[in-house]
Design an enzyme around this catalytic site. Sequence first.
Site, PDB file in Angstrom:
ATOM      1  N   TYR A 167       0.779  -1.090   0.035  1.00 37.56           N
ATOM      2  CA  TYR A 167       0.042   0.085  -0.035  1.00 37.56           C
ATOM      3  C   TYR A 167       0.775   1.357  -0.016  1.00 37.56           C
ATOM      4  CZ  TYR A 167      -3.922   3.216   1.218  1.00 37.56           C
ATOM      5  OH  TYR A 167      -4.961   4.016   1.336  1.00 37.56           O
ATOM      6  N   LYS A 198       1.072   4.281  -2.909  1.00 38.86           N
ATOM      7  CA  LYS A 198       0.674   5.354  -2.512  1.00 38.86           C
ATOM      8  C   LYS A 198       1.687   6.383  -3.024  1.00 38.86           C
ATOM      9  CE  LYS A 198      -3.614   4.783  -1.815  1.00 38.86           C
ATOM     10  NZ  LYS A 198      -4.808   5.305  -2.470  1.00 38.86           N
TER      11      LYS A 198
END
Length: 248
Positions: A157, A161
């Site tokens: 993640y 991002k």
Amino acid sequence: MAVGLAEQVAIVTGASRGIGRATAVALAASGVKVVINYARASTAADEVVAQITEAGGSAIALQADVSQADQVDALIKATMDKWGRIDILVNNAGITRDTLLLRMKPEDWQAVIDLNLTGVFLCTRAVSKIMLKQRSGRIINIASVAGLMGNPGQANYSAAKAGVIGFTKTVAKELAPRGVTANAVAPGFIQTDMTENLSNTEEILKFIPLGRYGQPDEVAGVIHFVATAPAAAYMTGQVLTIDGGMVM
């Protein structure tokens, strides 16, 4: 010539719940026509459409897995067939597959990268062609403080991002000559489905100066400003954190 909000069209990916839903409702309240994108079950997306239309706004629900190029193309075509233009893209769709690096399976890495990063690329590439022709448009990519500071258990993640942030800056430079802006919004811990099952809330709150989780409407307010405000027209390539003070 500037186009009024009542003539503008927005696509919000992953708009059936959480930050996406709050963003779609906020944009529609300003008169913007909104596409409620969802990946699987349509019930929640239909509820958002009903909420918007009952309040006097315009919205439609369109299914697409934004990690798949053919489905993104179909989403854009359906939007253009319906309203003939796209002025705002909010790349919000995302998933988590949290675990420590040594336990992370390749498929969990790939699933997060595919949706959270490749999906942003596919949607942005598709709408860029339209916005460049219009010589206007605003792209808002939902990043995360995890992409700025990392977070244990979120290698996939955080990497996705961080990639969104770098991608946003490059897109901003490429599209600026035609009046198209690209910015990222990086939420911290927000009260959504993604955070409701966290077991270490008390430990997390120690790192948030404001001492609480944020609310979807608070993030939506920032997105709404970047997407619609005249004062945001001269802002591009920026990362706006809304995190209660976690990243300073």
